[in-house]
Enzyme design. Structure first.
Site, mmCIF file in Angstrom:
data_model
loop_
_atom_site.group_PDB
_atom_site.id
_atom_site.type_symbol
_atom_site.label_atom_id
_atom_site.label_comp_id
_atom_site.label_asym_id
_atom_site.label_seq_id
_atom_site.Cartn_x
_atom_site.Cartn_y
_atom_site.Cartn_z
ATOM 1 N N LYS A 1 0.373 -3.172 6.984
ATOM 2 C CA LYS A 1 1.001 -3.186 5.659
ATOM 3 C C LYS A 1 2.504 -2.919 5.766
ATOM 4 O O LYS A 1 3.309 -3.482 5.014
ATOM 5 C CB LYS A 1 0.334 -2.160 4.745
ATOM 6 C CG LYS A 1 -1.060 -2.574 4.264
ATOM 7 C CD LYS A 1 -0.983 -3.741 3.268
ATOM 8 C CE LYS A 1 -2.352 -4.035 2.655
ATOM 9 N NZ LYS A 1 -2.296 -5.131 1.674
ATOM 10 N N TYR B 1 -4.376 -0.490 9.649
ATOM 11 C CA TYR B 1 -4.086 -0.816 8.253
ATOM 12 C C TYR B 1 -2.643 -0.465 7.906
ATOM 13 O O TYR B 1 -1.894 -1.294 7.369
ATOM 14 C CB TYR B 1 -5.053 -0.058 7.338
ATOM 15 C CG TYR B 1 -4.851 -0.323 5.863
ATOM 16 C CD1 TYR B 1 -5.315 -1.504 5.287
ATOM 17 C CD2 TYR B 1 -4.194 0.606 5.054
ATOM 18 C CE1 TYR B 1 -5.134 -1.750 3.939
ATOM 19 C CE2 TYR B 1 -4.006 0.367 3.699
ATOM 20 C CZ TYR B 1 -4.474 -0.816 3.147
ATOM 21 O OH TYR B 1 -4.286 -1.062 1.822
ATOM 22 N N SER C 1 0.847 -1.201 0.000
ATOM 23 C CA SER C 1 0.000 0.000 0.000
ATOM 24 C C SER C 1 0.874 1.239 0.000
ATOM 25 O O SER C 1 1.994 1.223 0.535
ATOM 26 C CB SER C 1 -0.885 0.003 1.241
ATOM 27 O OG SER C 1 -1.516 1.256 1.374
#
Ligand code: ZN
Length: 656
Positions: free
Chosen positions: A557, A553, A540
């Site tokens: 990642k 998140y 990401s």
């Protein structure tokens, strides 16, 4: 064998060609009658040509169509008078015959008419049905097969000795038929090949086929020779890594990655474990157009070395000097019988391995019936010729020039039901790979209906489920060469002060822990990939440029990114490459619900529209863009690249 004819279905057919389609499909539904091009049908129809003249057109099954799924355009319209004139020639080479038939069709775009067209034309009946029925082949492939066939059919069938399909056979049949037919004749048996029926209408011709094959089945039954195991699946007694090792060895012998399909069920196990298997499996194919060489090698446990060396011996003994790849490919045994595995088939493509598997499963029934009848006696090697589908497959490859870059290789995609994962499945299939798609969403199972796709519903946080899914793919394809690790969750948009432990752990479990478990699980298979393993991890933009309100998140990642870098260090010497992609603002994914999108935009103080196009190139990034790069990262262009992190974001000023 029961007739599947239904009046209500037949009533929907407006003309004889539609009825021809209907009963051809009825034949195609029974795999013991026709399998992969092993049968054909025709109908003769009076039409008026462009000059207003009447002419009879022979609609005969075209090549490339299967009876089970055939449609009206699958029948090649050939002028019958020309076919009948050809049948009277003293000689006609097969290439000449193909040329004459193709140049006397009424539709330029029609498929090439069947090699058995002249035979269909010569039989003086409106409808003609032809199958390679298992029961007829079983009786025919015995020491006194002709005598038994005559005993079964009496005056009902004219009996023809084996001749290779083509002009000679058609001419011979035409002569023998007009000489030997009686008032009772409703069919014709071609020894070691198949059976014809015919009639004035679609139903009569079709039901005569059913009646004739039933007579053969009754004959086998009455002699206690009707053998057919229930093909219920059984667990193979060979570990998946041993399968992958075998595939690696075989691929290196062939010089190209091969796919292996393993079919372990009651039928294949009974066949391969039978004490006489070594004898009857090596006598030859049930009909000469199945040139499927078989090899029976007991592979007990993981004794792959003896297995591979047996292959080496096979080449040395049978094909001295066959060093060239094509020769080895053509000569390689396509079916491997093993008491522990049942049957494994080999092919350059998944379709290829599947077709061979289905053909040979039927061969097993035929061979065991013939054995029970006193001994399986197929034709000798001299009569063998290449099976049609194999030529077609080769022709397809030749036409398209270079084979697809991932032909013979297998890829795994996680989160395959939607967005980047779904697009990655398409990008990999387009490059010739067989693909295993995993997703919690059951729609993954029906993404594609093709031999080179296996979609399985699977929660990636359930290790037992994941392991079972990978093992199923190894059975179906033989190994694992590539992985696109894409599955991930975004989690609720929340500031750290409000972040609950449960939410944090849920995001970590999917985005980080499940990927660690997956890498650990697929590592033994990637190590055995004939061209080296490749992994593309969907990271990401949040890794180099995290955003507020996305702590779980972003952290998951970033940790995944570090895991990838460590894997690159640990696995490089084993020939495994692993790289990351950092997409941003890909909105056609399952992750981006309208709600999440609105929340993220609000976090940046932007409208949804501004948020969607905020990159320096002002371009929209699609799932397809990311998927194509993921597939390319697994390809030869990046052969010497590992641990790379490549943005797919149109240029992000915080990353630049
Ligand atoms: Zn045939």
């Amino acid at each position: 064998m029961k007739s599947l004819w239904r009046d209500e279905e037949a009533k929907k057919c407006s003309d004889d060609l539609a009825l021809r389609v209907y009963t051809s499909r009825l034949l195609g539904r029974d795999k013991s009658l026709v399998l992969h091009g092993g049968g054909n049908t025709s109908v003769k129809i009076e039409e008026t040509n462009i000059f207003g003249e009447p002419e009879t057109v022979l609609y005969v099954k075209g090549s490339g169509w299967d009876l089970e799924t055939i449609e009206a355009p699958g029948f090649s319209p050939v002028r019958l008078d020309h076919v009948l004139k050809l049948a009277k020639l003293p000689v006609l080479s097969d290439p000449q015959m193909v040329n004459e038939l193709t140049t006397h069709m009424l539709r330029a775009s029609a498929p090439a008419p069947s090699i058995e067209t002249i035979l269909h034309g010569c039989l003086p009946y409106r409808f003609v049905d032809h199958t390679h029925a298992d029961a007829v082949l079983a009786i025919s492939n015995t020491a006194n097969g002709e005598q038994r066939i005559r005993e079964v059919y009496g005056n009902r069938c004219v009996v023809i000795p084996y001749l290779m399909p083509g002009f000679e056979l058609a001419r011979y049949c035409a002569e023998a038929f007009s000489r030997e037919k009686t008032a009772d004749t409703i069919g014709m048996v071609l020894l070691n090949h198949g059976i014809f029926s015919f009639g004035a209408n679609a139903r009569e011709s079709y039901e005569r086929m059913i009646d004739l094959v039933t007579l053969a089945e009754d004959y086998l039954q009455s002699r206690g020779a009707l053998v057919s195991e229930e093909p219920s699946t059984a667990v193979p007694r060979v570990a998946a890594p041993a399968q992958a090792l075998l595939r690696k060895r075989l691929s290196s012998l062939v010089g190209a990655p091969m796919l292996m399909r393993t079919v372990t069920n009651a039928r294949t196990l009974a066949f391969a474990a039978h004490p006489d298997c070594a004898g009857y499996s090596q006598r030859g194919p049930i009909t000469p157009d199945h040139i499927i060489r078989t090899k029976r090698i007991p592979m007990l446990g993981s004794d792959v070395d003896s297995y591979a060396s047996a292959y080496r011996e096979y080449f040395a003994i049978n094909e001295p000097g066959a060093h060239d790849r094509k020769a080895i490919l053509d000569q390689a045994p396509r079916v491997v019988l093993d008491p522990a595995l049942g049957m494994t088939t080999l092919g350059r493509s998944a379709k290829d391995a599947l077709v061979v598997a289905e053909l040979y499963e039927h061969s097993m029934d035929v061979i065991r019936c013939a054995e029970a009848l006193g001994g399986y006696r197929p034709l000798g090697q001299a009569e063998l010729f290449e099976v049609e589908y194999w030529d077609l497959e080769q022709a397809k490859l030749k036409k398209s020039g270079k084979p697809p870059v991932f032909l013979g290789e297998v890829a795994l995609v996680t989160g395959a039901a939607s967005g980047i994962g779904k697009a990655a499945v398409e990008s990999l299939l387009a490059r010739g790979a067989a693909v295993l798609g995993l997703d919690v969403n059951p729609s993954v199972q029906n993404l594609h209906q093709r031999a080179d796709y296996l979609g399985l519903t699977c929660d990636l946080t359930d290790p037992a489920k994941v392991r079972a899914s990978i093992e199923l793919a190894i059975l179906q394809f033989g190994g694992l060469d590539m992985a696109v690790l894409n599955a991930g969750v975004f989690g609720e948009s929340r500031r750290i002060a409000d972040m609950g432990d449960a939410e944090w752990r849920r995001v970590m479990a999917v985005n980080l822990d499940a990927n660690l478990a997956m890498l650990r699980l697929i590592h033994p298979f990637l190590k055995l990939a004939p061209r080296g393993g490749r992994v593309a991890v969907i990271g990401s933009k949040n890794v180099p440029a995290p955003g507020p309100g996305a702590a779980a998140y972003s952290a998951s990642k970033a940790a995944l990114n570090q895991l990838v870098r460590v894997a690159a260090l640990e696995w490089g010497a084993e020939g495994i490459r692993i790289n990351s992609l950092h997409p941003n603002a890909v909105f056609d994914t399952g992750l981006w619900t309208d709600e999440v999108l609105a929340q993220r935009a609000a976090n940046y103080g932007m409208s949804v529209e501004q948020y969607k196009t905020r990159n320096v190139m002002k371009v929209e990034i699609s799932s397809h863009d990311v998927a194509e790069l993921a597939a390319e990262l697994c390809g030869p262009l990046f052969a010497k690249t590992t641990a790379a992190q490549i943005p797919v974001d149109g240029g992000d000023d915080r990353v630049i």
